[in-house]
Design an enzyme around this catalytic site. Sequence first.
Site, PDB file in Angstrom:
ATOM      1  N   THR A   8       0.571  -1.138   0.039  1.00  0.00           N
ATOM      2  CA  THR A   8      -0.031   0.041  -0.036  1.00  0.00           C
ATOM      3  C   THR A   8       0.970   1.328   0.081  1.00  0.00           C
ATOM      4  O   THR A   8       1.856   1.386   0.902  1.00  0.00           O
ATOM      5  CB  THR A   8      -0.814  -0.030   0.964  1.00  0.00           C
ATOM      6  OG1 THR A   8      -0.086  -0.093   2.391  1.00  0.00           O
ATOM      7  CG2 THR A   8      -2.090  -1.157   1.133  1.00  0.00           C
ATOM      8  N   GLU A  31      -3.817   4.869   2.276  1.00  0.00           N
ATOM      9  CA  GLU A  31      -3.031   4.130   1.673  1.00  0.00           C
ATOM     10  C   GLU A  31      -3.618   3.190   0.590  1.00  0.00           C
ATOM     11  O   GLU A  31      -4.238   2.046   0.838  1.00  0.00           O
ATOM     12  CB  GLU A  31      -2.310   2.859   2.666  1.00  0.00           C
ATOM     13  CG  GLU A  31      -3.251   2.500   4.045  1.00  0.00           C
ATOM     14  CD  GLU A  31      -2.469   1.497   4.683  1.00  0.00           C
ATOM     15  OE1 GLU A  31      -1.623   0.813   4.362  1.00  0.00           O
ATOM     16  OE2 GLU A  31      -2.848   1.490   5.997  1.00  0.00           O
TER      17      GLU A  31
HETATM   18  P1  ADP Z   1       5.017   0.583   3.753  1.00  0.00           P
HETATM   19  O1  ADP Z   1       4.451   0.195   5.175  1.00  0.00           O
HETATM   20  O2  ADP Z   1       5.992   1.534   3.717  1.00  0.00           O
HETATM   21  O3  ADP Z   1       3.906   1.286   2.993  1.00  0.00           O
HETATM   22  P2  ADP Z   1       4.426  -1.720   2.067  1.00  0.00           P
HETATM   23  O4  ADP Z   1       4.815  -2.992   2.250  1.00  0.00           O
HETATM   24  O5  ADP Z   1       2.859  -1.164   2.287  1.00  0.00           O
HETATM   25  O6  ADP Z   1       5.374  -0.554   2.744  1.00  0.00           O
HETATM   26  O7  ADP Z   1       4.965  -1.241   0.526  1.00  0.00           O
HETATM   27  C1  ADP Z   1       4.430  -0.290  -0.150  1.00  0.00           C
HETATM   28  C2  ADP Z   1       5.420   0.486  -0.926  1.00  0.00           C
HETATM   29  O8  ADP Z   1       5.515  -0.524  -2.127  1.00  0.00           O
HETATM   30  C3  ADP Z   1       4.842   1.672  -2.139  1.00  0.00           C
HETATM   31  O9  ADP Z   1       5.083   2.890  -1.092  1.00  0.00           O
HETATM   32  C4  ADP Z   1       5.437   1.563  -3.105  1.00  0.00           C
HETATM   33  O10 ADP Z   1       6.540   2.312  -3.404  1.00  0.00           O
HETATM   34  C5  ADP Z   1       5.513   0.139  -3.568  1.00  0.00           C
HETATM   35  N1  ADP Z   1       4.631  -0.501  -4.602  1.00  0.00           N
HETATM   36  C6  ADP Z   1       4.968  -1.662  -5.596  1.00  0.00           C
HETATM   37  N2  ADP Z   1       3.793  -1.853  -5.886  1.00  0.00           N
HETATM   38  C7  ADP Z   1       2.766  -1.234  -5.426  1.00  0.00           C
HETATM   39  C8  ADP Z   1       1.412  -1.341  -5.540  1.00  0.00           C
HETATM   40  N3  ADP Z   1       0.800  -2.152  -6.499  1.00  0.00           N
HETATM   41  N4  ADP Z   1       0.670  -0.383  -4.930  1.00  0.00           N
HETATM   42  C9  ADP Z   1       0.959   0.010  -3.923  1.00  0.00           C
HETATM   43  N5  ADP Z   1       2.493   0.307  -3.655  1.00  0.00           N
HETATM   44  C10 ADP Z   1       3.370  -0.425  -4.378  1.00  0.00           C
HETATM   45  N1  RBF Z   2      -6.986  -2.945   8.066  1.00  0.00           N
HETATM   46  C1  RBF Z   2      -7.748  -3.241   9.214  1.00  0.00           C
HETATM   47  O1  RBF Z   2      -7.404  -3.496  10.292  1.00  0.00           O
HETATM   48  N2  RBF Z   2      -9.024  -3.486   8.652  1.00  0.00           N
HETATM   49  C2  RBF Z   2      -9.665  -3.521   7.686  1.00  0.00           C
HETATM   50  O2  RBF Z   2     -10.769  -3.799   7.391  1.00  0.00           O
HETATM   51  C3  RBF Z   2      -8.772  -3.323   6.290  1.00  0.00           C
HETATM   52  N3  RBF Z   2      -9.193  -3.422   5.252  1.00  0.00           N
HETATM   53  C4  RBF Z   2      -8.465  -3.083   4.052  1.00  0.00           C
HETATM   54  C5  RBF Z   2      -8.685  -3.104   2.809  1.00  0.00           C
HETATM   55  C6  RBF Z   2      -7.646  -2.805   1.758  1.00  0.00           C
HETATM   56  C7  RBF Z   2      -8.137  -2.988   0.305  1.00  0.00           C
HETATM   57  C8  RBF Z   2      -6.347  -2.445   2.208  1.00  0.00           C
HETATM   58  C9  RBF Z   2      -5.436  -2.160   0.919  1.00  0.00           C
HETATM   59  C10 RBF Z   2      -6.062  -2.291   3.440  1.00  0.00           C
HETATM   60  C11 RBF Z   2      -6.865  -2.697   4.401  1.00  0.00           C
HETATM   61  N4  RBF Z   2      -6.322  -2.731   5.613  1.00  0.00           N
HETATM   62  C12 RBF Z   2      -7.312  -2.918   6.853  1.00  0.00           C
HETATM   63  C13 RBF Z   2      -5.127  -2.104   6.270  1.00  0.00           C
HETATM   64  C14 RBF Z   2      -4.077  -3.117   6.315  1.00  0.00           C
HETATM   65  O3  RBF Z   2      -4.052  -3.384   7.776  1.00  0.00           O
HETATM   66  C15 RBF Z   2      -2.839  -2.148   5.919  1.00  0.00           C
HETATM   67  O4  RBF Z   2      -2.704  -1.935   4.900  1.00  0.00           O
HETATM   68  C16 RBF Z   2      -1.474  -2.963   6.381  1.00  0.00           C
HETATM   69  O5  RBF Z   2      -1.556  -3.062   7.904  1.00  0.00           O
HETATM   70  C17 RBF Z   2      -0.411  -2.162   6.032  1.00  0.00           C
HETATM   71  O6  RBF Z   2      -0.165  -1.034   6.452  1.00  0.00           O
HETATM   72 MG    MG Z   3       1.871   0.493   2.957  1.00  0.00          MG
END
Ligand code: ADP
Ligand code: RBF
Ligand code: MG
Length: 194
Positions: free
Chosen positions: A51, A122
Amino acid sequence: MAGPDPEPTEKVGLSSPMVPRIRKVLEPMPRLRATVVHGFGRGSKLLGFPTANMEVRWEKEGEKESLKPEEQAMLEFARDCEPGIYFAWAQVANGPDRGIYKTAMSVGWNPTFTDVKAKTIEPWILHDYETDFYGSELRLMICGFVRPEAKFDKFEDLIVAIREDGDFCKEALDEPSFADFKADSFFAAGEGKL
Ligand code: ADP
Ligand code: RBF
Ligand code: MG
């Protein structure tokens, strides 16, 4: 001697089959621009869904005039919007891959976890990028609301729900009234890979 039975553990979480979803259109549709920042690093690693956490300048809440218009818009959206899952179009506007892709976005405090202290925005962009894009500008056109965020008892249930959210958002964005926004002039010209 045996003591009293322990209290049954309180069940406050949700299991994924119980998650109802809707398509509630947002009017007007928020158009947001923000820098991609680091989150807790568990999106990809723990859950399997990266995300792109968008920067919100919470520290400037009391002096919004010092912010750029897009930073003000981001702050206001983050402050006022209903926490939950949204469907949107997204573009990394200054990266090597400037495609405009379908997106499932989470907004809120991730109640399944206990370490999130600020409301986060996110988007999980439903596309395989070749590289990370931290520090890039992300543009988002948010079309509609899907469901409130939920606290899940098990990570596996959260994972199933996120996967289902992705499928739901993908389908919603195929609806002509939402599909057309992919062509909106808000997105940077020169779509595609550079
Ligand atoms: P963080 O906790 O730092 O956000 P994530 O595991 O959520 O780490 O990874 C997010 C990062 O991955 C984004 O900031 C972006 O640089 C990269 N990324 C690669 N592909 C995607 C995607 N399809 N959607 C969102 N982020 C992506
Ligand atoms: N986190 C929650 O605690 N509850 C949720 O219902 C929830 N729904 C999500 C749905 C989507 C489509 C995405 C992308 C994330 C969601 N998350 C939710 C957030 C998730 O916990 C978070 O992306 C990770 O912890 C990384 O920051
Ligand atoms: Mg993230």
